[in-house]
Motif scaffolding. Structure first.
Motif, PDB file in Angstrom:
ATOM      1  N   UNK A 175      34.164  -3.005  89.606  1.00 31.13           N
ATOM      2  CA  UNK A 175      32.722  -2.765  90.019  1.00 31.13           C
ATOM      3  C   UNK A 175      32.006  -4.056  89.610  1.00 31.13           C
ATOM      4  N   UNK A 176      31.212  -4.476  90.439  1.00 36.37           N
ATOM      5  CA  UNK A 176      30.440  -5.843  90.011  1.00 36.37           C
ATOM      6  C   UNK A 176      29.530  -5.783  88.963  1.00 36.37           C
ATOM      7  N   UNK A 177      29.051  -4.210  88.500  1.00 32.79           N
ATOM      8  CA  UNK A 177      28.447  -4.207  87.481  1.00 32.79           C
ATOM      9  C   UNK A 177      28.974  -3.607  86.175  1.00 32.79           C
ATOM     10  N   UNK A 178      30.330  -3.643  86.327  1.00 34.15           N
ATOM     11  CA  UNK A 178      31.158  -3.193  85.059  1.00 34.15           C
ATOM     12  C   UNK A 178      30.972  -4.308  84.004  1.00 34.15           C
ATOM     13  N   UNK A 179      30.941  -3.977  82.853  1.00 37.08           N
ATOM     14  CA  UNK A 179      30.916  -5.009  81.757  1.00 37.08           C
ATOM     15  C   UNK A 179      32.057  -5.935  81.635  1.00 37.08           C
ATOM     16  N   UNK A 180      33.319  -5.371  82.002  1.00 36.02           N
ATOM     17  CA  UNK A 180      34.270  -6.380  82.005  1.00 36.02           C
ATOM     18  C   UNK A 180      34.380  -7.363  83.093  1.00 36.02           C
ATOM     19  N   UNK A 181      33.684  -7.113  84.109  1.00 35.87           N
ATOM     20  CA  UNK A 181      33.500  -7.916  85.326  1.00 35.87           C
ATOM     21  C   UNK A 181      33.286  -9.319  84.837  1.00 35.87           C
ATOM     22  N   UNK A 182      32.501  -9.678  83.940  1.00 34.90           N
ATOM     23  CA  UNK A 182      31.818 -10.880  83.597  1.00 34.90           C
ATOM     24  C   UNK A 182      33.020 -11.839  82.605  1.00 34.90           C
ATOM     25  N   UNK A 189      44.219  -4.011  76.029  1.00 33.40           N
ATOM     26  CA  UNK A 189      43.644  -3.096  75.263  1.00 33.40           C
ATOM     27  C   UNK A 189      42.118  -2.661  75.929  1.00 33.40           C
ATOM     28  N   UNK A 190      41.420  -3.360  76.619  1.00 34.07           N
ATOM     29  CA  UNK A 190      40.290  -3.345  77.105  1.00 34.07           C
ATOM     30  C   UNK A 190      40.176  -2.135  78.365  1.00 34.07           C
TER      31      UNK A 190
END
Length: 213
Positions: A175-182, A189-190
């Motif tokens: 999702x665009x607002x997922x912390x991993x998206x950036x 492992x994430x």
């Protein structure tokens, strides 16, 4: 005992109904009358001794047998069309077509691009490309219905010679607002402890992801 031969016209009507979703739409595709398509389906069912569709008034839906039989019917029709094309090519003195089987991701992208970059003089007049699962690609090579197969690893079969041709990174859709998206890159492992949507087949890429996690 001699099994009754299946009429190709009946198979064609069945596959058209499965693709179009109704007898009326299939009749338009085949440029036949609706009663003719209905009769072809009924004769095929009588020949097989099993119902291909369940009927609720004007609506029809494939039975479980119909769904499973559809793949075999498509394969047979493809073989018959190929046989007809090959007969015409032989009569015209043309070289044999190249048969390629590839997993859908490659059949829709990489293979057409690769073929487009080849010198047309190096290719026969016809190149047939079939999208199939990795297991079906292997079966196509073993049955000699394909000259070349492209599939994702692992492919380990004693009757198939495997040549590695490339590697690409796995992609995580977020999702665009997922912390991993950036992040420019997501480590395996994430993803630990998170709910994932992955391939259903547990013996291919899904297995590697499970092992990595």
């Amino acid at each position: 005992m001699h099994s009754p031969a299946v009429d190709p016209g009946q198979l064609e009507a069945f596959v058209a109904v499965m693709s179009a979703g109704s007898i009326t739409a299939a009749a338009r595709l085949l440029q036949r009358s609706q009663p003719a398509v209905t009769r072809a389906i009924q004769e095929l069912e009588a020949s097989l001794g099993l119902a291909l569709f369940s009927r609720n008034g004007p609506r029809i839906a494939p039975t479980e047998f119909g769904v499973r039989f559809h793949e075999e019917a498509e394969r047979m029709l493809f073989g018959l069309r190929h046989l007809h094309e090959r007969a015409q090519a032989i009569a015209a003195g043309m070289p044999r077509a190249i048969e390629i089987a590839a997993i859908p991701a490659l059949a829709a992208g990489l293979v057409p691009l690769a073929l487009a970059r080849l010198d047309p003089a190096l290719l026969p007049a016809q190149v047939h490309l079939q999208a199939a699962s990795a297991e079906q690609v292997v079966r196509a090579i073993l049955s000699r219905s394909a000259d070349l197969g492209l599939a994702s690893l692992p492919v380990d079969h004693p009757g198939v010679e495997v040549r590695w041709c490339g590697r690409v990174p796995c992609v995580a859709a977020l999702a665009a607002d997922d912390p991993l998206a950036a992040r420019p890159q997501v480590a395996i492992r994430d993803l630990a402890g998170r709910r994932l949507v992955s391939m259903a087949n547990p013996y291919r890429l899904r297995r590697r992801i499970d092992q990595a996690l």
